[in-house]
Design an enzyme around this catalytic site. Structure first.
Site, mmCIF file in Angstrom:
data_model
loop_
_atom_site.group_PDB
_atom_site.id
_atom_site.type_symbol
_atom_site.label_atom_id
_atom_site.label_comp_id
_atom_site.label_asym_id
_atom_site.label_seq_id
_atom_site.Cartn_x
_atom_site.Cartn_y
_atom_site.Cartn_z
ATOM 1 N N GLU A 89 25.216 0.987 22.064
ATOM 2 C CA GLU A 89 24.219 1.410 23.027
ATOM 3 C C GLU A 89 24.455 0.934 24.458
ATOM 4 O O GLU A 89 24.090 1.616 25.401
ATOM 5 C CB GLU A 89 22.834 0.935 22.563
ATOM 6 C CG GLU A 89 22.332 1.580 21.278
ATOM 7 C CD GLU A 89 22.071 3.070 21.442
ATOM 8 O OE1 GLU A 89 21.410 3.458 22.413
ATOM 9 O OE2 GLU A 89 22.575 3.848 20.613
ATOM 10 N N SER A 477 -25.619 -6.476 -25.362
ATOM 11 C CA SER A 477 -25.712 -7.762 -26.038
ATOM 12 C C SER A 477 -24.806 -8.834 -25.446
ATOM 13 O O SER A 477 -24.963 -10.009 -25.769
ATOM 14 C CB SER A 477 -25.392 -7.590 -27.525
ATOM 15 O OG SER A 477 -26.385 -6.816 -28.155
#
Length: 818
Positions: A89, A477
């Site tokens: 780059e 229960s």
């Protein structure tokens, strides 16, 4: 003279041209330099960073982000990665002042050549210019934007160091496939950290900034490899690597590596619950951009077991009681221009169909089976035995006959789910269907509240509704232990007798008499509290709740965190209130941990993007834990700040009684595991909700199964038949190979040999003898016979420490059964 005049003219023209160019340049700087973005904001730049969620063993569970990025400071980025990007780059990055004149000249020459060859022009932007564009300007293509970019590049260079500029660039640049920055790209393309990248892999990342989508390593392999090789050549030209290194790197194939599934801990339900928690704590911005590192409590092994056994349990119930509901879809076996494979692929994937299930098309039906085809072109057989279960459901508890042939179940063109018999396709396939019934499972460390596994249904892709944390259902229960705990704290003992006989209550004008009953519709006379909880006796429970007062029951439901605002009416004693599986599992964990309050947590620790711990579930102070090395110092002593929910003796008494549920009661199917286990079944009226809550000394597990829209699951379906098998299968795997640790007995408990059925002191030669837990002084004496609680008001008023009223309410469709 004439020559002198020409010279002066040319000199004047040149001076004027220079002045004009300078003026034009100054004018351009003034014009384009107006209202530029504040480049100094880059100094405090904190990019959106991925939040990563890990299991307790460090494996990745999930990532949350708008932009997939991991920020890495420049000091931590390896030199080969930096050199690759510089060569690709901006090789003069450390020499220029934001604009590279040599690069501009080189680009102009190259573009002249490209123009002649009808090729795309190349740019000459430096890394600094790209930082200015990416952070401050955007991607507008214009002369004005380039001028602004150049001005900002100069200003950025004069403000920040080269390393800072490079750090911004390497963490911000988009590199395709959703990856922002080099660290995220290394994971996405090669499943590696930056430090583990090879030279060719680093070069490939550096090849991506110009056009990531054009250089995908799979879709555009040749183009991607050519671009990578160009970067390698640039590295060699710049003297970074040798000719031999370049040759070796170029000859290396470009191989992208997806993260192996073995390194991921699949836990969609758990991850989604964590996501909700993080969003609540930090907001969406903190969650999706904050770069949090989250260490959860999840045990991947237990999570995988939980998901599998719950799926198996839901399927088992559905095959037994749900009935065959028909194919997933249908395709035309003869359609012009479209074969059955094309049609099948258009249907896939089907939510709820997970391996080892497969989706196939019935191609042919015969007397002894059917032929099925799969999307990959392979075929298999569906024998009659593999679909014999598929009876049609004609109504509640009403089924059609067992099918006599495959043709009564499937037809050619049906799209169905199947599973290889015994895991081997050569054995043929068995018919499967996605259950309509839902359920949840929670596994927890009872001492800390750390949630080790959390499953919210059959398949997360099918429904994101979490039945472990979001479903408000009646516990039936399974609520009874809280009443029995209140009774034990009110002067009762496990051997106290309570009358099991008809109970009728006048609910008031215009309301019918309330007549609760036992699951068996029988009455058993005077029975001990232990027998009452082991056999899940409803009538005993109602009398007990009436005796101690519903206000006390309400208090215990609240202190255990099960139901916060329970009305003080007797129907609530049979589990008619609503709660969640996570709350119930936490409450049961507080029985086995000695009655200590715990807070369920899915997260152990959260760190911010800089590694600073900003949340910790365990907040106990421990200076001695901060040592960096073992130097023979004493083991740190940690304080225990957990408040006491109930007395440790009461907690153990309930634990012992719940162990009896497994040994002799409604959870007896679990006994064959041969492990110290305890728990309680739960089933509501009309079998709409089925539960089992239980624990070993160091692991609490809750299971709930029921339809999302409550409906009758079948007259013979209870917590014992539906939820217990799931709990049993989970514990069988979770505790495999682990020593049998007995339930811990706290100080202040007297263990006395008594007859399990009567609670009387055991005599030599008695069978069915157990060790019962009593408070000192409350144990039965030789020849003593306890009084029987029959529920009379006079008897209730004589109980010490008991007060309040025992109201009732209509219980149509509510209450505990079994």
């Amino acid at each position: 003279m004439r020559l002198l005049s020409r010279f002066l003219f040319l000199l004047s023209f040149a001076v004027l041209a220079v002045i004009g160019a300078g003026a034009a340049g100054l004018a351009g700087l003034w014009y384009y330099g107006r209202d530029l973005p504040d480049y100094k904001q880059l100094e405090k730049y904190e990019p959106p960073v991925t939040t990563r969620v890990h299991a307790g063993d460090g494996r990745l569970i999930a990532e949350f982000a708008r932009e997939r990025r991991l920020f890495v400071p420049i000091e931590a980025i390896p030199k080969p990665v930096i050199q690759a990007f510089l060569s690709a780059e901006d090789k003069n990055f450390y020499e220029h002042s934001g604009i590279d004149p040599l690069g501009v000249v080189r680009a102009v020459i190259q573009n002249v050549v490209n123009l002649a060859q009808n090729r795309r022009p190349v740019g000459a932007s430096t890394i600094t210019q790209q930082v200015a564009k990416n952070f401050l300007l955007g991607n507008e293509v214009s002369l004005g934007r380039k001028a602004k970019e150049a001005i900002l590049a100069f200003r950025i260079e004069n403000t920040f160091s080269k390393d800072k500029i490079l750090e911004l660039y390497l963490n911000e640049i988009y590199l395709g496939s959703g990856a922002y920055g080099v660290a995220a790209a290394a994971l996405v393309y090669f499943d590696k950290s930056l430090y583990d990248l090879t030279l060719p892999e680093a070069a490939y990342l550096a090849a991506l900034p110009k056009a990531p989508s054009n250089y995908h390593p799979v879709r555009h392999y040749e183009r991607a490899k050519a671009r990578r090789d160009w970067v390698i050549e640039r590295l060699q030209e710049d003297g970074v690597i040798t000719v031999e290194q370049a040759r070796t790197a170029i000859n290396t194939p470009l191989v992208a590596m997806a993260r192996p599934e073995s390194e991921l801990a699949r836990a969609d339900w758990f991850a989604e619950e964590v996501r909700r928690d993080l969003a609540q704590k930090f907001g969406d911005k903190g969650l999706y951009e904050g770069g949090l590192s989250v260490r959860t409590t999840m045990d991947p092994k237990l999570q995988a077991i939980g998901e599998r056994v719950l799926r198996d349990g839901l399927q088992a119930y559905d095959r037994r009681a749900g009935g065959w509901r028909g194919p997933l879809a249908r395709v035309a076996l003869t359609m012009p221009g479209q074969d059955w494979r094309t049609q099948l692929n258009a249907i896939l994937p089907v939510p709820g169909i997970l391996p080892p299930w497969r989706v196939g098309v019935v191609l042919k039906v015969e007397n002894d089976g059917a032929e099925i085809g799969f999307a990959d072109g392979s075929k298999g057989s569906l024998p009659y035995a593999g679909l014999r279960w598929a009876r049609k459901k004609l109504g509640p508890d009403h089924f059609g006959p067992v099918p006599r042939s495959p043709a009564e179940v499937v037809a050619a063109g049906d799209v169905i789910a199947v599973e290889a018999i015994d895991g081997n396709p050569k054995n043929g396939f068995a018919l499967r269907q996605i259950p309509e019934v839902g359920g949840g499972l929670v596994a927890m460390d009872p001492h800390t509240g750390r949630v080790l596994a959390l499953v919210g249904g059959f398949d997360f892709k099918l429904s994101q509704f979490n039945r472990a944390t979001q479903a408000q259902r009646q516990p039936g229960s399974s609520f009874k232990p809280f009443i029995y705990a209140a009774a034990l704290d009110s002067g009762f003992t496990p051997s106290s007798l309570v009358l099991d006989a008809p109970f009728v209550l006048d609910q008031g004008p215009g309301l019918p008499l309330w007549k609760p009953g036992n699951y068996t519709d029988q009455f058993y006379g005077p029975s001990t509290l232990r027998v009452g909880i082991e056999k899940s006796r409803n009538l005993m429970t109602v009398r007990l709740a009436q005796a101690i007062g519903m206000e006390k029951v309400v208090d215990y439901a609240k202190r255990f965190g099960v139901i916060d605002n329970m009305p003080p009416v007797l129907s609530m004693s049979l589990g008619a209130g609503e709660t969640t599986l996570l709350k119930m599992t936490t409450a049961y964990a507080e029985f086995v941990n000695g009655g200590r309050k715990i807070t369920p947590s899915l997260i152990d620790r959260i760190q911010d993007r800089n590694g600073r711990t900003i949340y910790r579930h365990d907040t106990r102070p421990c200076e001695a834990c901060l040592g960096t090395a073992w130097q023979g110092q004493a083991e740190p002593a940690l304080p225990d700040p957990r408040p006491q929910v109930i007395d440790a003796v009461t907690a153990y008494q309930i634990t012992s009684m719940l162990e009896g549920v497994v040994q002799r009661g409604t959870g007896i199917r679990i006994r064959e595991l041969g492990k110290p286990l305890a728990g309680k079944t739960g089933t509501t009226n009309d079998s709409m909700d089925t539960w089992f809550l239980g624990f070993s000394p160091d692991l609490a597990v809750g299971v709930f199964i029921g339809y999302d829209t409550p409906k009758d699951m079948g007259k013979r379906e209870t917590g014992s038949s539906v939820a217990v098998p799931v709990f049993k299968a989970f514990m069988a795997e979770a505790l495999q190979g682990k020593p049998n640790i007995q339930f811990r007995v706290p100080p202040g408990v007297r263990l006395v040999r008594v007859q399990a059925e009567t609670g009387e002191l055991a005599r030599p030669g008695d069978r069915n003898v157990i060790l019962e837990a009593f408070r000192p002084g409350s144990e039965p004496q030789a020849g003593e016979r306890g009084s029987v609680l029959d529920g009379s008001m006079a008897e209730r008023d004589n109980l010490s420490g008991v007060g309040g009223s025992a109201g009732a309410a209509p219980i149509s469709g509510t209450g505990g059964l079994y």
